[in-house]
Design a protein around this motif. Structure first.
Motif, PDB file in Angstrom:
ATOM      1  N   ASN A  55       5.691 -11.531 -16.605  1.00  0.00           N
ATOM      2  CA  ASN A  55       7.062 -11.190 -16.233  1.00  0.00           C
ATOM      3  C   ASN A  55       7.134  -9.958 -15.343  1.00  0.00           C
ATOM      4  OD1 ASN A  55       7.815 -13.297 -17.916  1.00  0.00           O
ATOM      5  ND2 ASN A  55       8.184 -11.964 -19.667  1.00  0.00           N
ATOM      6  N   VAL A  56       6.175  -9.057 -15.503  1.00  0.00           N
ATOM      7  CA  VAL A  56       6.176  -7.816 -14.725  1.00  0.00           C
ATOM      8  C   VAL A  56       5.271  -7.938 -13.508  1.00  0.00           C
ATOM      9  CG1 VAL A  56       5.675  -5.341 -14.778  1.00  0.00           C
ATOM     10  CG2 VAL A  56       6.659  -6.454 -16.783  1.00  0.00           C
ATOM     11  N   LYS A  57       4.076  -8.447 -13.699  1.00  0.00           N
ATOM     12  CA  LYS A  57       3.085  -8.420 -12.623  1.00  0.00           C
ATOM     13  C   LYS A  57       3.460  -9.314 -11.447  1.00  0.00           C
ATOM     14  CE  LYS A  57      -0.034 -12.127 -14.033  1.00  0.00           C
ATOM     15  NZ  LYS A  57      -1.394 -12.511 -14.401  1.00  0.00           N
ATOM     16  N   ILE A  58       4.349 -10.306 -11.698  1.00  0.00           N
ATOM     17  CA  ILE A  58       4.725 -11.220 -10.627  1.00  0.00           C
ATOM     18  C   ILE A  58       5.427 -10.489  -9.486  1.00  0.00           C
ATOM     19  CG2 ILE A  58       6.976 -11.821 -11.588  1.00  0.00           C
ATOM     20  CD1 ILE A  58       6.459 -14.701 -10.703  1.00  0.00           C
ATOM     21  N   ALA A  59       6.035  -9.333  -9.788  1.00  0.00           N
ATOM     22  CA  ALA A  59       6.763  -8.572  -8.773  1.00  0.00           C
ATOM     23  C   ALA A  59       5.948  -7.403  -8.223  1.00  0.00           C
ATOM     24  CB  ALA A  59       8.080  -8.063  -9.355  1.00  0.00           C
ATOM     25  N   PHE A  60       4.664  -7.358  -8.510  1.00  0.00           N
ATOM     26  CA  PHE A  60       3.826  -6.246  -8.059  1.00  0.00           C
ATOM     27  C   PHE A  60       3.799  -6.191  -6.530  1.00  0.00           C
ATOM     28  CE2 PHE A  60      -0.377  -4.347  -7.067  1.00  0.00           C
ATOM     29  CZ  PHE A  60      -0.215  -3.138  -7.715  1.00  0.00           C
ATOM     30  N   ASN A  61       3.930  -4.994  -5.981  1.00  0.00           N
ATOM     31  CA  ASN A  61       3.975  -4.786  -4.532  1.00  0.00           C
ATOM     32  C   ASN A  61       2.547  -4.675  -4.002  1.00  0.00           C
ATOM     33  OD1 ASN A  61       4.340  -3.924  -1.876  1.00  0.00           O
ATOM     34  ND2 ASN A  61       6.140  -2.684  -2.396  1.00  0.00           N
ATOM     35  N   ASN A  62       2.008  -5.805  -3.566  1.00  0.00           N
ATOM     36  CA  ASN A  62       0.634  -5.821  -3.071  1.00  0.00           C
ATOM     37  C   ASN A  62       0.487  -5.050  -1.762  1.00  0.00           C
ATOM     38  OD1 ASN A  62      -1.176  -7.750  -4.777  1.00  0.00           O
ATOM     39  ND2 ASN A  62       0.790  -8.805  -4.636  1.00  0.00           N
ATOM     40  N   THR A  63       1.530  -5.054  -0.941  1.00  0.00           N
ATOM     41  CA  THR A  63       1.468  -4.321   0.327  1.00  0.00           C
ATOM     42  C   THR A  63       1.314  -2.828   0.079  1.00  0.00           C
ATOM     43  OG1 THR A  63       2.860  -5.998   1.381  1.00  0.00           O
ATOM     44  CG2 THR A  63       2.670  -3.868   2.491  1.00  0.00           C
ATOM     45  N   ALA A  64       2.111  -2.305  -0.847  1.00  0.00           N
ATOM     46  CA  ALA A  64       2.013  -0.881  -1.172  1.00  0.00           C
ATOM     47  C   ALA A  64       0.641  -0.549  -1.754  1.00  0.00           C
ATOM     48  CB  ALA A  64       3.119  -0.492  -2.154  1.00  0.00           C
ATOM     49  N   TYR A  65       0.097  -1.459  -2.558  1.00  0.00           N
ATOM     50  CA  TYR A  65      -1.216  -1.202  -3.162  1.00  0.00           C
ATOM     51  C   TYR A  65      -2.309  -1.189  -2.097  1.00  0.00           C
ATOM     52  CZ  TYR A  65      -5.227  -1.585  -6.274  1.00  0.00           C
ATOM     53  OH  TYR A  65      -6.423  -1.368  -6.927  1.00  0.00           O
ATOM     54  N   ARG A  66      -2.243  -2.111  -1.136  1.00  0.00           N
ATOM     55  CA  ARG A  66      -3.260  -2.130  -0.076  1.00  0.00           C
ATOM     56  C   ARG A  66      -3.202  -0.865   0.767  1.00  0.00           C
ATOM     57  NH1 ARG A  66      -1.480  -7.351   0.562  1.00  0.00           N
ATOM     58  NH2 ARG A  66      -0.341  -6.747   2.450  1.00  0.00           N
ATOM     59  N   GLU A  67      -1.997  -0.361   0.972  1.00  0.00           N
ATOM     60  CA  GLU A  67      -1.849   0.820   1.817  1.00  0.00           C
ATOM     61  C   GLU A  67      -2.239   2.103   1.099  1.00  0.00           C
ATOM     62  OE1 GLU A  67       2.203   0.660   3.006  1.00  0.00           O
ATOM     63  OE2 GLU A  67       1.890  -0.940   4.495  1.00  0.00           O
ATOM     64  N   ASP A  68      -2.030   2.161  -0.216  1.00  0.00           N
ATOM     65  CA  ASP A  68      -2.308   3.411  -0.942  1.00  0.00           C
ATOM     66  C   ASP A  68      -2.645   3.100  -2.400  1.00  0.00           C
ATOM     67  OD1 ASP A  68      -2.577   6.040  -1.675  1.00  0.00           O
ATOM     68  OD2 ASP A  68      -0.430   6.512  -1.621  1.00  0.00           O
ATOM     69  N   SER A  69      -3.796   2.507  -2.625  1.00  0.00           N
ATOM     70  CA  SER A  69      -4.201   2.173  -3.994  1.00  0.00           C
ATOM     71  C   SER A  69      -4.515   3.422  -4.804  1.00  0.00           C
ATOM     72  CB  SER A  69      -5.426   1.257  -3.966  1.00  0.00           C
ATOM     73  OG  SER A  69      -6.515   1.886  -3.311  1.00  0.00           O
ATOM     74  N   ALA A  70      -4.908   4.505  -4.125  1.00  0.00           N
ATOM     75  CA  ALA A  70      -5.255   5.739  -4.843  1.00  0.00           C
ATOM     76  C   ALA A  70      -4.051   6.284  -5.613  1.00  0.00           C
ATOM     77  CB  ALA A  70      -5.786   6.785  -3.869  1.00  0.00           C
ATOM     78  N   SER A  71      -2.864   6.166  -5.038  1.00  0.00           N
ATOM     79  CA  SER A  71      -1.666   6.661  -5.729  1.00  0.00           C
ATOM     80  C   SER A  71      -1.415   5.886  -7.015  1.00  0.00           C
ATOM     81  CB  SER A  71      -0.439   6.543  -4.808  1.00  0.00           C
ATOM     82  OG  SER A  71      -0.561   7.410  -3.713  1.00  0.00           O
ATOM     83  N   PHE A  72      -1.672   4.586  -6.964  1.00  0.00           N
ATOM     84  CA  PHE A  72      -1.490   3.774  -8.169  1.00  0.00           C
ATOM     85  C   PHE A  72      -2.422   4.240  -9.270  1.00  0.00           C
ATOM     86  CE2 PHE A  72      -2.796   0.232 -10.871  1.00  0.00           C
ATOM     87  CZ  PHE A  72      -1.572  -0.250 -11.310  1.00  0.00           C
ATOM     88  N   TRP A  73      -3.681   4.478  -8.956  1.00  0.00           N
ATOM     89  CA  TRP A  73      -4.643   4.854  -9.985  1.00  0.00           C
ATOM     90  C   TRP A  73      -4.433   6.277 -10.473  1.00  0.00           C
ATOM     91  CZ3 TRP A  73      -6.732   1.243 -12.540  1.00  0.00           C
ATOM     92  CH2 TRP A  73      -7.020   0.022 -11.941  1.00  0.00           C
ATOM     93  N   ARG A  74      -3.957   7.170  -9.594  1.00  0.00           N
ATOM     94  CA  ARG A  74      -3.624   8.525 -10.057  1.00  0.00           C
ATOM     95  C   ARG A  74      -2.456   8.476 -11.032  1.00  0.00           C
ATOM     96  NH1 ARG A  74      -4.723  10.165  -4.615  1.00  0.00           N
ATOM     97  NH2 ARG A  74      -2.503   9.944  -4.125  1.00  0.00           N
ATOM     98  N   LEU A  75      -1.476   7.647 -10.728  1.00  0.00           N
ATOM     99  CA  LEU A  75      -0.340   7.478 -11.632  1.00  0.00           C
ATOM    100  C   LEU A  75      -0.792   6.913 -12.970  1.00  0.00           C
ATOM    101  CD1 LEU A  75       2.755   7.282 -12.232  1.00  0.00           C
ATOM    102  CD2 LEU A  75       2.649   4.977 -11.234  1.00  0.00           C
TER     103      LEU A  75
END
Length: 665
Positions: free
Chosen positions: A476-496
């Motif tokens: 229900n949550v992962k279906i809306a994951f922003n893959n574009t944002a992750y490709r551009e800045d995956s480091a921010s996701f992992w720091r969060l």
């Protein structure tokens, strides 16, 4: 001679153990007291492993607690008496395996019962931690007794042709007189006949679990790598071809089911023949054949379009081939031994020296990796295992087999992706656990996020998606994951993810446990989809199986009563309410059956057959990081169950130069 007056008489020692035996009366009393204490405290803390009812009195304030004590005490006492009589390094290793397995089982049940009842685990739960040592000793004593009975049965196993009626002997002799091809054909057609009747009941089959999405990729010529392309092309191609040929999508779906039935019938017929060749008793061979034909979980997935069916079939073939590879390495001592010359089971010598064997194993590994993405990781990890099974002189060939399978898999995936211009833009499948952890923490502990962290979270997961958080499923949550944002800045996701995790570790732990505990907790109810509305129904108290025929198909049952039975097993707590029987439907229970079986093999030093089941074990580890607990993710636990029964019972399987002669004697 001088009399040694005033000196203590010399105590005799046991020649076998080198220990001084306890005096009979005192030793017996001590064993009785120890067994009584272990059993009493085990039963006392047993409710910690069970779902609480009536303030915990469902078991405690019941005659069942007395019955459990009376039934368990003789087994516990027998184990305690053995502990006082036998010692040594080998026995120490065996009991260490038993203790580890028992601790794992107790921990799984105590943690799982809390997750099932409360929806979370409190690490400050003193009752849980206090009960662990007592329950571990109690379960270890019972498991040790079970292992002792298995060992005794293996030593006493003999021919099962004695004391049979003339009629039964006649039937057996007629069956054994048939040639191997005729036996194969008979069993193959038998499977098709039984499954065909079920297909009529659920016509055109269970077209579910991403089936519509996979079909649409072919119908619309818009491909992605979200699902394995080989399965997408198989499913969509056969359904489309059937529709064009017969003018009906139902007919196209049925064509795919018939194709899958044929593949699985061949695979299971091979298993039954493998059981025969390796000396399985007739009851096991008959039970295995009936199990494959009639057990509902097998029927559900033989007639289900999910990629897990073909994936598990390929994995089952890999397990069988690894068993053959480990049975006889072709060492000089083996080839010159009497066992090799006389025992048919030892004629599979030098498995990796035969090009046909290498091609079969490599092909099955490749198919396994092409049918599910996690199969690729399993293939990579199996390469060193294959090298170990091959033995000296053939390791290069074994590694070559694995590497060729890996290159073929990568090449096929790359070729299909290029040929069909498939889009490779999704990352959420590999980020299921971190996404679920962030969603749970934001939902239940929003104070863990600073304003800046919440803004970063929303850049990857929209707020409306986070509000759809469900504890047992991440879809229900992962279906809306922003893959574009992750490709551009995956480091921010992992720091969060790291920053929030340090502030709310318990939330992260519970988020992961709730999506995976169905794979290791025997009493788990698989209801992750509860309340979700699909095409033809809304999931209720259970989502054990995706009972549905998605568009463009439509259910047309020719046997409504059988169709309703599958509906009850899929969507209601029907078979899960049946004592004993319910455990045969439980992924968590089957996991511990495999763990106990592999533990038994390791106790006896039979490492090579234990290693053959690594594909199933590695698959289990990968699904712990998956989106939810479903039967289809661990379907191999059902497919390979008769093979596990064969290996644990012994059979004509030779694994080392020493065990060849021992088994022959």
């Amino acid at each position: 001679m001088t009399e040694k007056s005033g000196m203590q008489p010399e105590r005799k020692t046991d020649k076998k153990t080198g220990r001084s035996p306890l005096p009979k009366a005192g030793g017996s009393a001590l064993c009785f007291a120890a067994a009584f204490a272990v059993t009493l405290f085990g039963v006392l803390f047993l409710p910690q492993m069970l779902l609480s009812e009536g303030r915990g009195l469902g078991f405690s304030n019941s005659f069942l607690s007395v019955a459990v004590f009376l039934l368990a005490f003789p087994a516990v006492r027998h184990t305690v008496e053995e502990l006082t009589e036998e010692a040594g390094a080998q026995k120490g290793r065996e009991r260490a395996v038993t203790l580890v397995l028992s601790f794992g089982f107790v921990l799984a049940c105590t943690v799982g019962s809390r997750l099932e009842a409360e929806g979370y685990l409190l690490l400050t739960d003193r009752g849980l931690w206090l009960s662990l040592p007592f329950l571990t000793l109690f379960c270890a004593a019972l498991l040790e007794r079970l292992y002792g009975l298995l060992e005794k049965r293996g030593q006493e196993a003999g021919s099962d042709t004695e004391n049979r009626s003339p009629f039964r002997k006649s039937l057996l002799s007629r069956w054994e007189s048939l040639s191997v091809p005729k036996r194969w054909l008979f069993i193959f057609l038998f499977f098709l006949l039984v499954w065909g009747i079920v297909l009529l009941a659920v016509w055109p089959g269970f077209f579910v679990y991403d089936a519509q999405e996979e079909f649409n990729q072919v119908a619309q010529r818009r491909f992605t790598t979200h699902h394995p392309l080989l399965h997408v092309l198989l499913l969509g191609g056969i359904v489309s071809a059937g529709n064009k040929l017969f003018g009906s999508y139902n007919a196209g779906i049925a064509c795919y089911m018939l194709f899958q039935m044929t593949v699985l019938s061949l695979c299971f017929t091979w298993v039954t023949d493998f059981l025969r060749k390796k000396g399985a008793p007739r009851w096991l061979r008959a039970a295995g054949t009936a199990y494959f034909a009639f057990f509902p979980v097998i029927q559900m997935y033989v007639l289900c379009s999910a990629k897990d069916t073909l994936y598990s079939a390929a994995m089952l073939a890999v397990i069988l081939l690894l068993l053959q590879a480990g049975a006889c390495r072709g060492d000089e001592a083996c080839r010159k031994g009497e066992a090799y010359r006389k025992d048919e089971a030892c004629r599979d010598e030098r498995f990796f020296s035969k090009k046909g064997n290498m091609a079969a194993l490599g092909g099955c590994l490749c198919l396994m990796a092409l049918m599910r993405h996690n199969g690729l990781y399993i293939l990579i990890l199996l390469i060193p295992v294959m090298a170990a099974l091959a033995g000296k002189g053939l390791r290069k060939r074994a590694v070559l087999t694995g590497l060729l399978a890996l290159l073929l898999t990568l090449g096929a995936n790359a070729g299909l992706k290029a040929a069909f211009s498939a889009q490779d833009t999704e990352n959420q499948e590999m980020l299921t656990v971190p996404i679920q952890q962030l969603a749970r923490t934001w939902t239940l502990s929003p104070e863990s996020f600073s304003d800046a962290e919440e803004e970063t979270l929303f850049s990857f997961l929209p707020q409306e998606a986070l509000e759809r958080y469900s504890p047992k499923v991440s879809d229900n949550v992962k279906i809306a994951f922003n893959n574009t944002a992750y490709r551009e800045d995956s480091a921010s996701f992992w720091r969060l993810w790291l920053s929030v995790g340090l502030k709310a570790p318990a939330s992260y732990l519970n988020a992961w446990l709730l999506t995976s505990y169905g794979f290791w907790y025997p009493d788990a109810v698989l209801d992750g989809y509860q309340g979700n509305t699909v095409f033809t129904f809304t999931y209720g108290e259970s989502s054990y199986f995706g009972y549905e025929t998605e568009l463009p198909g439509q259910r047309r049952s020719f046997l409504p009563w059988l169709d309703r039975l599958f509906e009850k097993m899929s969507l209601e707590l029907f078979q899960q309410r049946l004592p004993v029987v319910s455990m045969l439907f439980s992924p968590g229970f089957l996991f511990w059956v495999y763990a106990a079986g592999i533990g038994f093999l390791l106790r006896k030093g039979r490492i090579r057959p234990a290693a053959a089941f690594l594909p199933a074990g590695l698959n289990w580890l990968t699904v712990l990081l998956g989106p939810m607990s479903l039967v289809r993710y661990v379907l191999i636990l059902w497919f390979a169950l008769p093979v596990l029964a064969l290996v644990v019972s012994g059979g004509k399987l030779c694994y080392t130069n020493t065990t060849i002669s021992e088994e022959r004697n």
